[in-house]
Design a protein around this motif. Structure first.
Motif, PDB file in Angstrom:
ATOM      1  N   VAL A 138      -3.487  -3.662  -2.342  1.00 45.61           N
ATOM      2  CA  VAL A 138      -2.263  -3.271  -2.013  1.00 45.61           C
ATOM      3  C   VAL A 138      -1.430  -4.615  -1.597  1.00 45.61           C
ATOM      4  O   VAL A 138      -2.115  -5.460  -0.907  1.00 45.61           O
ATOM      5  CB  VAL A 138      -2.395  -2.602  -0.868  1.00 45.61           C
ATOM      6  CG1 VAL A 138      -0.925  -2.404  -0.358  1.00 45.61           C
ATOM      7  CG2 VAL A 138      -3.101  -1.337  -0.961  1.00 45.61           C
ATOM      8  N   PRO A 149       1.818  -5.869   0.216  1.00 36.88           N
ATOM      9  CA  PRO A 149       2.739  -5.566   1.075  1.00 36.88           C
ATOM     10  C   PRO A 149       3.912  -6.583   0.972  1.00 36.88           C
ATOM     11  O   PRO A 149       3.686  -7.684   0.837  1.00 36.88           O
ATOM     12  CB  PRO A 149       2.308  -5.615   2.469  1.00 36.88           C
ATOM     13  CG  PRO A 149       1.048  -6.440   2.381  1.00 36.88           C
ATOM     14  CD  PRO A 149       0.620  -6.534   0.981  1.00 36.88           C
ATOM     15  N   MET A 208       3.450  -2.357   6.938  1.00 34.99           N
ATOM     16  CA  MET A 208       2.087  -2.533   7.230  1.00 34.99           C
ATOM     17  C   MET A 208       1.714  -1.075   8.045  1.00 34.99           C
ATOM     18  O   MET A 208       0.529  -0.616   7.639  1.00 34.99           O
ATOM     19  CB  MET A 208       1.698  -3.446   8.227  1.00 34.99           C
ATOM     20  CG  MET A 208       1.595  -4.832   7.619  1.00 34.99           C
ATOM     21  SD  MET A 208       0.885  -5.178   5.903  1.00 34.99           S
ATOM     22  CE  MET A 208      -0.970  -4.998   6.491  1.00 34.99           C
ATOM     23  N   VAL A 245       1.318   1.132   4.950  1.00 34.23           N
ATOM     24  CA  VAL A 245       0.191   0.638   4.440  1.00 34.23           C
ATOM     25  C   VAL A 245      -0.989   1.448   4.944  1.00 34.23           C
ATOM     26  O   VAL A 245      -2.124   2.020   4.415  1.00 34.23           O
ATOM     27  CB  VAL A 245       0.002  -0.811   3.953  1.00 34.23           C
ATOM     28  CG1 VAL A 245      -1.517  -1.182   3.689  1.00 34.23           C
ATOM     29  CG2 VAL A 245       1.163  -1.172   3.194  1.00 34.23           C
ATOM     30  N   THR A 302      -3.873   4.164   3.117  1.00 31.58           N
ATOM     31  CA  THR A 302      -5.146   3.550   2.934  1.00 31.58           C
ATOM     32  C   THR A 302      -6.199   4.237   3.571  1.00 31.58           C
ATOM     33  O   THR A 302      -7.365   4.236   3.236  1.00 31.58           O
ATOM     34  CB  THR A 302      -5.293   1.903   2.982  1.00 31.58           C
ATOM     35  OG1 THR A 302      -4.796   1.687   4.342  1.00 31.58           O
ATOM     36  CG2 THR A 302      -4.389   1.099   2.126  1.00 31.58           C
ATOM     37  N   LYS A 322      -8.324  -3.254  -1.060  1.00 36.84           N
ATOM     38  CA  LYS A 322      -8.116  -4.410  -0.401  1.00 36.84           C
ATOM     39  C   LYS A 322      -6.682  -4.522  -0.175  1.00 36.84           C
ATOM     40  O   LYS A 322      -5.740  -4.238  -0.949  1.00 36.84           O
ATOM     41  CB  LYS A 322      -8.439  -5.718  -1.153  1.00 36.84           C
ATOM     42  CG  LYS A 322      -8.851  -6.857  -0.398  1.00 36.84           C
ATOM     43  CD  LYS A 322      -9.531  -7.993  -1.016  1.00 36.84           C
ATOM     44  CE  LYS A 322     -10.928  -8.000  -0.952  1.00 36.84           C
ATOM     45  NZ  LYS A 322     -11.880  -8.991  -1.738  1.00 36.84           N
ATOM     46  N   VAL A 323      -6.240  -5.033   1.131  1.00 39.46           N
ATOM     47  CA  VAL A 323      -4.970  -5.124   1.512  1.00 39.46           C
ATOM     48  C   VAL A 323      -4.658  -6.630   1.586  1.00 39.46           C
ATOM     49  O   VAL A 323      -5.433  -7.180   2.226  1.00 39.46           O
ATOM     50  CB  VAL A 323      -4.437  -4.359   2.637  1.00 39.46           C
ATOM     51  CG1 VAL A 323      -2.943  -4.722   3.124  1.00 39.46           C
ATOM     52  CG2 VAL A 323      -4.834  -2.909   2.639  1.00 39.46           C
ATOM     53  N   ASP A 324      -3.898  -7.210   0.672  1.00 32.17           N
ATOM     54  CA  ASP A 324      -3.552  -8.503   0.759  1.00 32.17           C
ATOM     55  C   ASP A 324      -2.385  -9.058   1.445  1.00 32.17           C
ATOM     56  O   ASP A 324      -1.101  -8.709   1.215  1.00 32.17           O
ATOM     57  CB  ASP A 324      -3.304  -9.050  -0.634  1.00 32.17           C
ATOM     58  CG  ASP A 324      -3.103 -10.609  -0.782  1.00 32.17           C
ATOM     59  OD1 ASP A 324      -3.084 -11.231   0.293  1.00 32.17           O
ATOM     60  OD2 ASP A 324      -3.105 -11.014  -1.908  1.00 32.17           O
ATOM     61  N   ASP A 325      -2.753  -9.244   2.895  1.00 29.61           N
ATOM     62  CA  ASP A 325      -1.748  -9.627   3.801  1.00 29.61           C
ATOM     63  C   ASP A 325      -1.398 -10.946   4.264  1.00 29.61           C
ATOM     64  O   ASP A 325      -1.061 -11.384   5.330  1.00 29.61           O
ATOM     65  CB  ASP A 325      -1.754  -8.489   5.071  1.00 29.61           C
ATOM     66  CG  ASP A 325      -3.144  -8.864   5.894  1.00 29.61           C
ATOM     67  OD1 ASP A 325      -4.098  -9.570   5.172  1.00 29.61           O
ATOM     68  OD2 ASP A 325      -3.239  -8.576   6.948  1.00 29.61           O
ATOM     69  N   ARG A 353      -2.702  -2.332  -8.928  1.00 29.92           N
ATOM     70  CA  ARG A 353      -2.111  -2.741  -7.861  1.00 29.92           C
ATOM     71  C   ARG A 353      -1.135  -2.059  -7.489  1.00 29.92           C
ATOM     72  O   ARG A 353      -0.210  -1.161  -7.946  1.00 29.92           O
ATOM     73  CB  ARG A 353      -1.344  -4.233  -8.099  1.00 29.92           C
ATOM     74  CG  ARG A 353      -0.655  -4.881  -7.227  1.00 29.92           C
ATOM     75  CD  ARG A 353       0.007  -6.280  -7.601  1.00 29.92           C
ATOM     76  NE  ARG A 353       1.037  -6.144  -8.745  1.00 29.92           N
ATOM     77  CZ  ARG A 353       1.178  -6.570  -9.737  1.00 29.92           C
ATOM     78  NH1 ARG A 353       0.135  -7.006 -10.259  1.00 29.92           N
ATOM     79  NH2 ARG A 353       2.200  -6.211 -10.507  1.00 29.92           N
TER      80      ARG A 353
END
Length: 478
Positions: A291, A293, A305, A308, A312, A323-326, A347
RNA sequence: CGGGGCGUAGCGCAGCCUGGUUAGCGCGCCUGCCUUGGGAGCAGGAGGUCGAUGGUUCGAAUCCAUUCGCCCCGACCA
């Protein structure tokens, strides 16, 4: 975190392959020639493969065990063909504990000998059979030329070793495990394979006969992707393993062995990868969804967020690895590229514009397509999408293979097609080792297998014109 | 083992031919500001026994010799 750019696949397949491995951080070269360091991203794929296979082995009645890495050198010599096949590539330990060893130890290139040494003690009666054991481990083969995953000095694999009362039982087991490999390849790796029997030249050293699954890579070359051997009574005789039958007679047991290695990671790369890197089939991906954002201001970040976090939350119960790519030091565009070269199948992009419409953007790794999806029930949408990606990867690989498969009956044509296209060439072959050898010398193509599904068909050997009853598959192979 | 290529910062390279202050560049990394819907920008900063050994020289990343390693192509293999 080096930035490695990936050579175009069409430009130089071999360089592309090594670039992809570096870009996805799958493996590094080790200080020792031919050895490799499997990095977390690569090992995660292997763990997924292990899980799937191990479950299948258990389902077919096998138990895991572990036998030692070191084997007395003399063991190797007990089976004539086996030693001949392996001796040149065996690493030997001559010194240990500061002294020269009385008997050198070999580092196992495969475990038949040490396992059959034990089986002698474990098997007495027909009631002890079948004995169905698998081992996960590493082996060492001192190869002249190595390539990451495809052929390394040390590699990880599983090796099954079974003992049976009759030839037929052993044959059944050999084919059963070949079938397990085929299903694993098709269902988990999205890799279509052909089951077949190896010619005598290509069979395992010490086997009565060998079966394999053969896959086609993205450059139309073949890769042997799993082997299953009927060992006959060769090892039973070498290690004197007999059992008492119901009737009270004493017989040698029949054996099988079957193995599949980290080479499959190489197969995965070469079968599905593209100019942007590896493409991991969803069923072998630990992170199936990433993910990303998207936001500018802190206020947006918070809102994005929050959304998200909401959807999730439902991913984990749905069995979706995500996986959250923050990370905020990278732009979304950078992240898109980053995850693509790592082969993450799906994605999810979420930004302020999506929040207004209660949606997200889904981007598929396999074909690059983007589409909108409601945040409502997103876990179901994602799960379905992962299934779709899994099956279209398989379908694409299958179509590719069909496109590069040719029926050829003329040797001149054979050479032409081999050079122009490569691929699998279904040809008649008289069965002689001489023809097989000559074709190999002249063309570098080998008989990959005698396919099991092929219909019997009268024909003439592509080289000598001799009588043939079925077609075999020729190809240039890894 | 044969043929080809390459070893200089984490990665990719320049410098070497024609020896000469303190060995450069891009990416990455660290700090700060600013940015974020397909690999952003600015400023500052850290990071090197030039693969190793020996030689030539007042002086060697650079010239010579030896050696080690890796990659690619061939002969063996999952």
């Amino acid at each position: 975190m080096a930035e490695a750019k990936i050579t175009k696949r069409s430009e130089d397949f071999s360089r592309w392959y090594t670039d992809v491995i570096a870009a996805a951080e799958l493996a590094d070269y080790a200080p020792v020639k031919g050895c490799m360091i499997i990095r977390p991203n690569g090992y995660a794929i292997w763990e997924k493969m292990q899980q799937a296979l191990d479950a299948m082995f258990k389902d077919t009645g096998h138990q895991n065990a572990y036998f030692p890495l070191f084997i007395p050198e003399s063991f190797l010599h007990k089976e004539a063909e086996h030693v001949e096949g392996f001796a040149p590539e065996v690493a030997v330990v001559t010194h240990a504990g500061g002294e020269k060893l009385e008997e050198p130890l070999i580092v196992r290139p495969t475990s038949e000998t040490i396992i059959w040494h034990s089986y002698r003690n474990w098997i007495q009666s027909y009631r002890d059979l079948p004995l169905l054991i698998n081992q996960w481990g590493n082996v060492v083969r001192w190869e002249m030329r190595t390539r990451l995953f495809l052929r390394t000095t040390e590699f990880l694999w599983q090796e099954g070793h079974t003992a049976h009362a009759t030839y037929e039982d052993a044959e059944e087991e050999t084919l059963r495990m070949l079938g397990v490999y085929r299903r694993f390849a098709e269902e988990h790796m999205a890799l279509p394979v052909i089951e077949g029997r190896k010619t005598d030249r290509e069979k395992f050293a010490g086997a009565h006969h060998t079966y394999s699954i053969e896959a086609m890579m993205g450059d139309a070359k073949a890769l042997q992707s799993g082997t299953s051997h009927h060992l006959g009574q060769n090892f039973a005789k070498a290690f004197d393993v007999t059992f008492q039958t119901q009737e009270g007679t004493r017989e040698f047991v029949y054996a099988t062995s079957w193995g599949l290695s980290t080479r499959m990671i190489g197969a995965l790369i070469m079968a599905h990868g593209d100019d942007n890197g590896i493409v991991i089939p969803p069923r072998l991906a630990t992170t199936q969804v990433v993910v990303v954002p998207i936001f500018r201001k802190p206020e947006e970040r918070e809102r994005v967020m929050e959304a998200v976090g909401k959807f999730t939350l439902r991913f984990k119960p749905a069995g979706i690895g995500f996986k959250v790519d923050d990370r905020d030091q990278y732009s979304p565009g950078w992240k898109f590229n980053d995850w693509e070269k790592r082969g993450i199948p799906l994605r999810i992009e979420v930004g302020p514009k999506d929040l207004e419409r209660n949606q997200v953007v889904l981007a598929r790794r396999d074909n690059g397509q983007k589409q909108n999806a409601s945040q409502e029930g997103l876990e179901r949408t994602v799960r379905d999408m992962l299934e779709t990606i899994q099956s279209s990867l398989y379908e694409r690989a299958r179509e590719f293979r069909e496109k590069h498969t040719h029926r050829v009956d003329d040797y001149k044509k054979f050479l032409e097609i081999l050079d122009a296209d490569g691929g699998f060439l279904w040809c008649h072959w008289c069965g002689s080792g001489e023809c097989e050898e000559r074709i190999k010398d002249e063309t570098k193509a080998t008989i990959r297998c005698i396919p099991m599904k092929a219909e019997p068909e009268e024909g003439k050997c592509i080289l000598c014109g001799g009588r043939s009853e079925r077609r075999v598959i020729f190809a240039r192979a890894y």
